[in-house]
Design a protein around this motif. Sequence first.
Motif, PDB file in Angstrom:
ATOM      1  N   TRP A  75       0.827  -1.209   0.000  1.00  0.00           N
ATOM      2  CA  TRP A  75       0.000   0.000   0.000  1.00  0.00           C
ATOM      3  C   TRP A  75       0.865   1.264   0.000  1.00  0.00           C
ATOM      4  O   TRP A  75       0.385   2.359  -0.316  1.00  0.00           O
ATOM      5  CB  TRP A  75      -0.909   0.017   1.227  1.00  0.00           C
ATOM      6  N   LYS A  76       2.157   1.116   0.312  1.00  0.00           N
ATOM      7  CA  LYS A  76       3.063   2.268   0.335  1.00  0.00           C
ATOM      8  C   LYS A  76       3.442   2.734  -1.070  1.00  0.00           C
ATOM      9  O   LYS A  76       4.054   3.797  -1.223  1.00  0.00           O
ATOM     10  CB  LYS A  76       4.336   1.909   1.106  1.00  0.00           C
ATOM     11  N   ARG A  77       3.129   1.950  -2.067  1.00  0.00           N
ATOM     12  CA  ARG A  77       3.456   2.328  -3.431  1.00  0.00           C
ATOM     13  C   ARG A  77       2.562   3.484  -3.881  1.00  0.00           C
ATOM     14  O   ARG A  77       1.623   3.863  -3.193  1.00  0.00           O
ATOM     15  CB  ARG A  77       3.296   1.125  -4.370  1.00  0.00           C
ATOM     16  N   THR A  78       2.845   4.034  -5.054  1.00  0.00           N
ATOM     17  CA  THR A  78       2.074   5.188  -5.518  1.00  0.00           C
ATOM     18  C   THR A  78       0.604   4.821  -5.678  1.00  0.00           C
ATOM     19  O   THR A  78       0.252   3.657  -5.938  1.00  0.00           O
ATOM     20  CB  THR A  78       2.602   5.703  -6.869  1.00  0.00           C
ATOM     21  N   GLN A  79      -0.251   5.801  -5.533  1.00  0.00           N
ATOM     22  CA  GLN A  79      -1.691   5.577  -5.668  1.00  0.00           C
ATOM     23  C   GLN A  79      -2.029   5.023  -7.048  1.00  0.00           C
ATOM     24  O   GLN A  79      -2.906   4.161  -7.193  1.00  0.00           O
ATOM     25  CB  GLN A  79      -2.445   6.884  -5.425  1.00  0.00           C
ATOM     26  N   VAL A  80      -1.307   5.488  -8.067  1.00  0.00           N
ATOM     27  CA  VAL A  80      -1.554   5.029  -9.434  1.00  0.00           C
ATOM     28  C   VAL A  80      -1.246   3.540  -9.551  1.00  0.00           C
ATOM     29  O   VAL A  80      -2.026   2.772 -10.134  1.00  0.00           O
ATOM     30  CB  VAL A  80      -0.704   5.826 -10.443  1.00  0.00           C
ATOM     31  N   GLU A  81      -0.113   3.113  -8.990  1.00  0.00           N
ATOM     32  CA  GLU A  81       0.263   1.703  -9.092  1.00  0.00           C
ATOM     33  C   GLU A  81      -0.684   0.817  -8.291  1.00  0.00           C
ATOM     34  O   GLU A  81      -1.109  -0.251  -8.762  1.00  0.00           O
ATOM     35  CB  GLU A  81       1.706   1.485  -8.621  1.00  0.00           C
ATOM     36  N   VAL A  82      -1.041   1.253  -7.083  1.00  0.00           N
ATOM     37  CA  VAL A  82      -1.955   0.458  -6.257  1.00  0.00           C
ATOM     38  C   VAL A  82      -3.311   0.320  -6.938  1.00  0.00           C
ATOM     39  O   VAL A  82      -3.878  -0.780  -7.019  1.00  0.00           O
ATOM     40  CB  VAL A  82      -2.111   1.083  -4.849  1.00  0.00           C
ATOM     41  N   ALA A  83      -3.833   1.425  -7.447  1.00  0.00           N
ATOM     42  CA  ALA A  83      -5.124   1.382  -8.135  1.00  0.00           C
ATOM     43  C   ALA A  83      -5.056   0.475  -9.363  1.00  0.00           C
ATOM     44  O   ALA A  83      -5.983  -0.289  -9.651  1.00  0.00           O
ATOM     45  CB  ALA A  83      -5.556   2.786  -8.538  1.00  0.00           C
ATOM     46  N   GLY A  84      -3.936   0.548 -10.074  1.00  0.00           N
ATOM     47  CA  GLY A  84      -3.760  -0.302 -11.245  1.00  0.00           C
ATOM     48  C   GLY A  84      -3.698  -1.771 -10.884  1.00  0.00           C
ATOM     49  O   GLY A  84      -4.247  -2.626 -11.593  1.00  0.00           O
ATOM     50  N   LEU A  85      -3.049  -2.082  -9.776  1.00  0.00           N
ATOM     51  CA  LEU A  85      -2.967  -3.465  -9.316  1.00  0.00           C
ATOM     52  C   LEU A  85      -4.339  -4.001  -8.908  1.00  0.00           C
ATOM     53  O   LEU A  85      -4.695  -5.135  -9.234  1.00  0.00           O
ATOM     54  CB  LEU A  85      -1.986  -3.578  -8.149  1.00  0.00           C
ATOM     55  N   MET A  86      -5.096  -3.183  -8.205  1.00  0.00           N
ATOM     56  CA  MET A  86      -6.429  -3.624  -7.790  1.00  0.00           C
ATOM     57  C   MET A  86      -7.329  -3.865  -9.005  1.00  0.00           C
ATOM     58  O   MET A  86      -8.105  -4.830  -9.045  1.00  0.00           O
ATOM     59  CB  MET A  86      -7.062  -2.582  -6.856  1.00  0.00           C
ATOM     60  N   SER A  87      -7.202  -3.021 -10.005  1.00  0.00           N
ATOM     61  CA  SER A  87      -7.955  -3.212 -11.243  1.00  0.00           C
ATOM     62  C   SER A  87      -7.498  -4.490 -11.937  1.00  0.00           C
ATOM     63  O   SER A  87      -8.325  -5.258 -12.468  1.00  0.00           O
ATOM     64  CB  SER A  87      -7.748  -2.014 -12.170  1.00  0.00           C
ATOM     65  N   LEU A  88      -6.195  -4.747 -11.926  1.00  0.00           N
ATOM     66  CA  LEU A  88      -5.646  -5.962 -12.532  1.00  0.00           C
ATOM     67  C   LEU A  88      -6.177  -7.206 -11.823  1.00  0.00           C
ATOM     68  O   LEU A  88      -6.555  -8.194 -12.482  1.00  0.00           O
ATOM     69  CB  LEU A  88      -4.123  -5.924 -12.466  1.00  0.00           C
ATOM     70  N   PHE A  89      -6.234  -7.173 -10.505  1.00  0.00           N
ATOM     71  CA  PHE A  89      -6.748  -8.324  -9.756  1.00  0.00           C
ATOM     72  C   PHE A  89      -8.206  -8.606 -10.130  1.00  0.00           C
ATOM     73  O   PHE A  89      -8.597  -9.764 -10.315  1.00  0.00           O
ATOM     74  CB  PHE A  89      -6.638  -8.081  -8.251  1.00  0.00           C
ATOM     75  N   ARG A  90      -8.995  -7.543 -10.220  1.00  0.00           N
ATOM     76  CA  ARG A  90     -10.410  -7.730 -10.576  1.00  0.00           C
ATOM     77  C   ARG A  90     -10.543  -8.332 -11.971  1.00  0.00           C
ATOM     78  O   ARG A  90     -11.335  -9.261 -12.188  1.00  0.00           O
ATOM     79  CB  ARG A  90     -11.163  -6.397 -10.484  1.00  0.00           C
ATOM     80  N   ARG A  91      -9.765  -7.815 -12.914  1.00  0.00           N
ATOM     81  CA  ARG A  91      -9.838  -8.330 -14.286  1.00  0.00           C
ATOM     82  C   ARG A  91      -9.319  -9.757 -14.364  1.00  0.00           C
ATOM     83  O   ARG A  91      -9.880 -10.592 -15.091  1.00  0.00           O
ATOM     84  CB  ARG A  91      -9.049  -7.422 -15.235  1.00  0.00           C
TER      85      ARG A  91
END
Length: 248
Positions: A75-91
């Motif tokens: 969660w310490k990573r950039t907001q952009v990377e975290v949001a992108g990862l969460m989107s990737l997990f959902r997909r």
Amino acid sequence: MKPQTIETASTEPPSGGPRHVAIIMDGNGRWATQRGRPRLFGHHAGAKRVREVVESCPEIGVEYLTIFAFSTENWKRTQVEVAGLMSLFRRYITKETRSLSEFGARVRFIGDRVRLDNKLVKLMTELEAATAHNTRVNLTIALNYGGRDEVARATKRLAQDVATGKLDPADVDEETLPKYLDTYVLPDPDLVIRTSGEARISNFLLWQSAYAEYEFIDTLWPDFTKEEFGRLCASYGVRDRRFGGVKK
């Protein structure tokens, strides 16, 4: 949460190879950077690699595969990377549910789901239910997982059972805590692999891997192949596993 029964696991897999392999999938960001692409490009490439490794497990003799997808520290990573990862997990879950089920993989998630968004948690729960009957390979995905966090949560549940009289403090020993861990239905890992050249365990399966063998390799995760996976599992088979004792 009441303590659960742990599946009985032999000390050594019948084939001589690892029954349970855990992987710290590291190096996605560096892989992308080397190609002049954003870090999320590497995460997408790494997600594609997961299927190849999962599908190679039966032929290698691996019954359980646990992969480290997202740590409590990520969660310490950039907001952009975290949001992108969460989107990737959902997909990924939406796309792979059918193929994982048809392949015969049983999927479980470990980690604290409280901080994850409701849509992702719903998809995780649905994937677990859709594959609950499968037995070909057990895939466990560590998502918002940290070893210290897991032990802390388990200890809290254990303490609650002691406080309510469900558990006698005198009966607590080293066999008690594992019944409260996220991995209570899994055997301990025999082999832990970390890709990308880093030689640390990064808060992964701290309790469970007390006697695991480790392989730290230079390969970045998107370049990790089923052939390399097979070689690592084969090399495990020739190791002298004494578990603190001395073979006669």
